[in-house]
Design a protein around this motif. Structure first.
Motif, PDB file in Angstrom:
ATOM      1  N   MET A   1       0.745  -1.177  -0.091  1.00 15.15           N
ATOM      2  CA  MET A   1      -0.130   0.030  -0.077  1.00 15.15           C
ATOM      3  C   MET A   1       0.884   1.350  -0.011  1.00 15.15           C
ATOM      4  O   MET A   1       1.826   1.226   0.707  1.00 15.15           O
ATOM      5  N   ILE A   2       0.483   2.186  -0.858  1.00 20.15           N
ATOM      6  CA  ILE A   2       1.292   3.518  -1.066  1.00 20.15           C
ATOM      7  C   ILE A   2       0.155   4.455  -0.213  1.00 20.15           C
ATOM      8  O   ILE A   2      -1.049   4.387  -0.853  1.00 20.15           O
ATOM      9  N   LEU A   3       0.784   5.289   0.450  1.00 14.72           N
ATOM     10  CA  LEU A   3      -0.059   6.503   0.973  1.00 14.72           C
ATOM     11  C   LEU A   3       0.446   7.884   0.641  1.00 14.72           C
ATOM     12  O   LEU A   3       1.728   8.132   0.858  1.00 14.72           O
ATOM     13  N   TYR A   4      -0.200   8.332  -0.246  1.00 11.44           N
ATOM     14  CA  TYR A   4      -0.004   9.892  -0.739  1.00 11.44           C
ATOM     15  C   TYR A   4      -0.368  10.841   0.281  1.00 11.44           C
ATOM     16  O   TYR A   4      -1.283  10.805   1.079  1.00 11.44           O
ATOM     17  N   LEU A   5       0.471  11.999   0.430  1.00 10.98           N
ATOM     18  CA  LEU A   5       0.084  12.936   1.466  1.00 10.98           C
ATOM     19  C   LEU A   5       0.342  14.184   0.674  1.00 10.98           C
ATOM     20  O   LEU A   5       1.310  14.782  -0.160  1.00 10.98           O
ATOM     21  N   ASP A   6      -0.814  14.983   0.891  1.00 16.04           N
ATOM     22  CA  ASP A   6      -0.964  16.202   0.301  1.00 16.04           C
ATOM     23  C   ASP A   6      -2.000  17.098   0.999  1.00 16.04           C
ATOM     24  O   ASP A   6      -3.231  16.873   1.072  1.00 16.04           O
ATOM     25  N   ASP A   7      -1.409  18.244   1.704  1.00 15.51           N
ATOM     26  CA  ASP A   7      -2.553  19.063   2.357  1.00 15.51           C
ATOM     27  C   ASP A   7      -3.637  19.726   1.410  1.00 15.51           C
ATOM     28  O   ASP A   7      -4.343  20.532   2.086  1.00 15.51           O
ATOM     29  N   ARG A   8      -3.361  19.852   0.227  1.00 16.19           N
ATOM     30  CA  ARG A   8      -4.106  20.229  -0.739  1.00 16.19           C
ATOM     31  C   ARG A   8      -5.463  19.151  -1.081  1.00 16.19           C
ATOM     32  O   ARG A   8      -6.021  19.361  -2.149  1.00 16.19           O
ATOM     33  N   LYS A  21      -4.830   6.450 -13.914  1.00  8.59           N
ATOM     34  CA  LYS A  21      -5.630   6.200 -14.700  1.00  8.59           C
ATOM     35  C   LYS A  21      -6.013   4.685 -15.223  1.00  8.59           C
ATOM     36  O   LYS A  21      -7.313   4.407 -15.708  1.00  8.59           O
ATOM     37  N   ASP A  22      -4.817   3.869 -15.198  1.00  8.01           N
ATOM     38  CA  ASP A  22      -5.164   2.493 -15.416  1.00  8.01           C
ATOM     39  C   ASP A  22      -5.939   1.677 -14.464  1.00  8.01           C
ATOM     40  O   ASP A  22      -5.904   0.592 -14.605  1.00  8.01           O
ATOM     41  N   SER A  23      -6.241   2.384 -13.312  1.00  7.91           N
ATOM     42  CA  SER A  23      -6.449   1.543 -11.877  1.00  7.91           C
ATOM     43  C   SER A  23      -7.896   1.352 -11.982  1.00  7.91           C
ATOM     44  O   SER A  23      -8.718   2.321 -12.307  1.00  7.91           O
ATOM     45  N   GLU A  24      -8.396   0.198 -11.633  1.00 11.63           N
ATOM     46  CA  GLU A  24      -9.758  -0.013 -11.484  1.00 11.63           C
ATOM     47  C   GLU A  24     -10.210   0.177  -9.863  1.00 11.63           C
ATOM     48  O   GLU A  24     -11.431   0.230  -9.682  1.00 11.63           O
ATOM     49  N   GLY A  25      -9.114   0.530  -9.249  1.00 11.36           N
ATOM     50  CA  GLY A  25      -9.392   0.634  -7.653  1.00 11.36           C
ATOM     51  C   GLY A  25     -10.117   2.030  -7.340  1.00 11.36           C
ATOM     52  O   GLY A  25     -10.331   2.852  -8.193  1.00 11.36           O
ATOM     53  N   ARG A  26     -10.458   1.955  -6.013  1.00 15.59           N
ATOM     54  CA  ARG A  26     -11.016   3.089  -5.230  1.00 15.59           C
ATOM     55  C   ARG A  26      -9.959   4.301  -4.926  1.00 15.59           C
ATOM     56  O   ARG A  26      -8.920   3.884  -4.916  1.00 15.59           O
ATOM     57  N   THR A  27     -10.569   5.371  -4.803  1.00 18.74           N
ATOM     58  CA  THR A  27      -9.746   6.295  -4.403  1.00 18.74           C
ATOM     59  C   THR A  27     -10.064   6.648  -2.678  1.00 18.74           C
ATOM     60  O   THR A  27     -11.417   6.784  -2.663  1.00 18.74           O
ATOM     61  N   GLN A  65      -7.206  -2.537  -0.858  1.00 20.47           N
ATOM     62  CA  GLN A  65      -7.659  -3.341  -1.942  1.00 20.47           C
ATOM     63  C   GLN A  65      -6.531  -2.969  -3.261  1.00 20.47           C
ATOM     64  O   GLN A  65      -6.266  -2.159  -3.323  1.00 20.47           O
ATOM     65  N   GLU A  66      -6.218  -4.028  -4.067  1.00 24.57           N
ATOM     66  CA  GLU A  66      -5.230  -3.912  -4.915  1.00 24.57           C
ATOM     67  C   GLU A  66      -5.686  -2.850  -5.926  1.00 24.57           C
ATOM     68  O   GLU A  66      -6.969  -2.934  -6.337  1.00 24.57           O
ATOM     69  N   GLY A  67      -5.102  -1.883  -6.495  1.00 23.56           N
ATOM     70  CA  GLY A  67      -5.541  -0.848  -7.120  1.00 23.56           C
ATOM     71  C   GLY A  67      -5.926   0.227  -6.552  1.00 23.56           C
ATOM     72  O   GLY A  67      -6.346   1.411  -7.345  1.00 23.56           O
ATOM     73  N   ASP A  68      -5.930   0.326  -5.211  1.00 26.71           N
ATOM     74  CA  ASP A  68      -6.527   1.604  -4.427  1.00 26.71           C
ATOM     75  C   ASP A  68      -5.563   2.748  -4.605  1.00 26.71           C
ATOM     76  O   ASP A  68      -4.337   2.530  -4.638  1.00 26.71           O
ATOM     77  N   PHE A  69      -6.001   3.919  -4.407  1.00 25.29           N
ATOM     78  CA  PHE A  69      -5.170   5.145  -4.318  1.00 25.29           C
ATOM     79  C   PHE A  69      -5.558   5.870  -3.091  1.00 25.29           C
ATOM     80  O   PHE A  69      -6.763   6.275  -2.919  1.00 25.29           O
ATOM     81  N   TRP A  70      -4.455   5.897  -2.203  1.00 24.30           N
ATOM     82  CA  TRP A  70      -4.891   6.407  -0.792  1.00 24.30           C
ATOM     83  C   TRP A  70      -4.404   7.681  -0.710  1.00 24.30           C
ATOM     84  O   TRP A  70      -3.158   7.746  -1.003  1.00 24.30           O
ATOM     85  N   LEU A  71      -5.051   8.818  -0.308  1.00 25.08           N
ATOM     86  CA  LEU A  71      -4.665   9.970  -0.173  1.00 25.08           C
ATOM     87  C   LEU A  71      -5.107  10.657   1.209  1.00 25.08           C
ATOM     88  O   LEU A  71      -6.200  10.336   1.835  1.00 25.08           O
ATOM     89  N   ALA A  84      -4.437   1.135  13.091  1.00 24.16           N
ATOM     90  CA  ALA A  84      -5.670   0.530  12.616  1.00 24.16           C
ATOM     91  C   ALA A  84      -5.051  -0.971  11.657  1.00 24.16           C
ATOM     92  O   ALA A  84      -5.976  -1.609  11.329  1.00 24.16           O
ATOM     93  N   GLY A  85      -3.755  -1.140  11.668  1.00 22.26           N
ATOM     94  CA  GLY A  85      -3.348  -2.310  11.092  1.00 22.26           C
ATOM     95  C   GLY A  85      -3.084  -2.023   9.746  1.00 22.26           C
ATOM     96  O   GLY A  85      -3.270  -2.962   8.891  1.00 22.26           O
ATOM     97  N   ARG A  86      -3.250  -0.694   9.221  1.00 20.38           N
ATOM     98  CA  ARG A  86      -3.027  -0.433   7.821  1.00 20.38           C
ATOM     99  C   ARG A  86      -1.666   0.031   7.484  1.00 20.38           C
ATOM    100  O   ARG A  86      -1.781   1.442   6.730  1.00 20.38           O
ATOM    101  N   SER A  87      -0.543  -0.421   7.712  1.00 25.44           N
ATOM    102  CA  SER A  87       0.610   0.437   7.622  1.00 25.44           C
ATOM    103  C   SER A  87       1.188   0.290   6.115  1.00 25.44           C
ATOM    104  O   SER A  87       1.111  -0.610   5.645  1.00 25.44           O
ATOM    105  N   PRO A  88       1.180   1.537   5.434  1.00 25.08           N
ATOM    106  CA  PRO A  88       1.729   1.649   4.029  1.00 25.08           C
ATOM    107  C   PRO A  88       3.183   1.412   4.004  1.00 25.08           C
ATOM    108  O   PRO A  88       3.932   1.340   4.967  1.00 25.08           O
ATOM    109  N   ARG A  89       3.555   0.761   2.751  1.00 21.27           N
ATOM    110  CA  ARG A  89       4.984   0.418   2.804  1.00 21.27           C
ATOM    111  C   ARG A  89       5.577   1.761   2.198  1.00 21.27           C
ATOM    112  O   ARG A  89       7.000   1.688   2.550  1.00 21.27           O
TER     113      ARG A  89
END
Length: 150
Positions: A1-8, A21-27, A65-71, A84-89
Motif C-alpha cells: 500500500m502506498i499512502l500519498y500525502l497532500d494538504d491540498r 488512470k489505468d487503475s480500477e481501484g477506489r480512491t 484493495q489492490e489498485g486503491d489510491f490512498w490520499l 488500525a493495522g493498515r501500515s503503508p510500505r
C-alpha cells in the motif's frame, strides 16, 4: 500500500492528476477534516472514480484493495492507519505547506513536528519519498542535515 500525502486534499486536481488512470481501484481519502460539504466537492471532482471517505478518528479504516489510491492530508494520519493495522510500505509527499519549517520542494515545507513524524515512519519501516509531479519519479525524503532546499 502506498499512502500519498497532500494538504491540498481539498482540490479536485489532486484526484485527477495523481490517481492512476489505468487503475480500477477506489480512491480512499483519509482526513480528520472530511465533512459532508467537503465530500460533495470531491464527488463533483471525481467523476466515475469510486470514492471512500475515512475520518480515522470516527470511522473504521477499510482493508486495502489492490489498485486503491490512498490520499491523506497530514503526516499524523500515518500513525492512525498503523494503529488500525493498515501500515503503508511507502508514503509519498506530494504537497505539504506548513507555515514554518524546512523547505524540501516547491510544494513541501515541513514543520519540526511533521519531521519527527516522518522520522518515526522511517524507523517503523515506511519508505518516505518526495514527488513533485505525477510524471516525475519519486526521490528519497532527505533526513535532517542532508541537502534540501531549506
Amino acid at each position: 500500500m502506498i499512502l500519498y500525502l497532500d494538504d491540498r486534499l481539498l482540490h479536485g486536481r489532486i484526484l485527477r492528476g495523481w490517481e492512476r488512470k489505468d487503475s480500477e481501484g477506489r480512491t480512499v481519502l483519509v482526513s480528520e477534516r472530511l465533512g459532508d460539504s467537503l465530500q460533495l466537492l470531491f464527488l463533483e471532482a471525481a467523476g466515475e472514480t469510486e470514492l471512500l471517505f475515512v475520518n480515522p478518528l470516527r470511522d473504521a479504516v477499510p482493508e486495502y484493495q489492490e489498485g486503491d489510491f490512498w490520499l491523506c492530508d497530514h503526516p499524523r494520519i500515518l500513525s492512525l492507519l498503523q494503529k488500525a493495522g493498515r501500515s503503508p510500505r511507502q508514503m509519498i509527499l506530494i504537497g505539504l505547506r506548513e507555515k514554518e519549517g524546512r523547505r524540501l520542494s516547491e510544494d513541501v515545507c515541513i514543520s519540526e513536528e511533521s519531521e519527527v513524524l516522518m522520522g518515526q515512519a522511517i524507523l517503523d519501516g515506511v519508505e518516505v519519498l518526495l514527488q513533485s509531479f505525477p510524471s516525475l519519479s519519486p526521490e528519497p525524503y532527505p533526513q535532517k542535515g542532508e541537502n534540501g532546499l531549506t
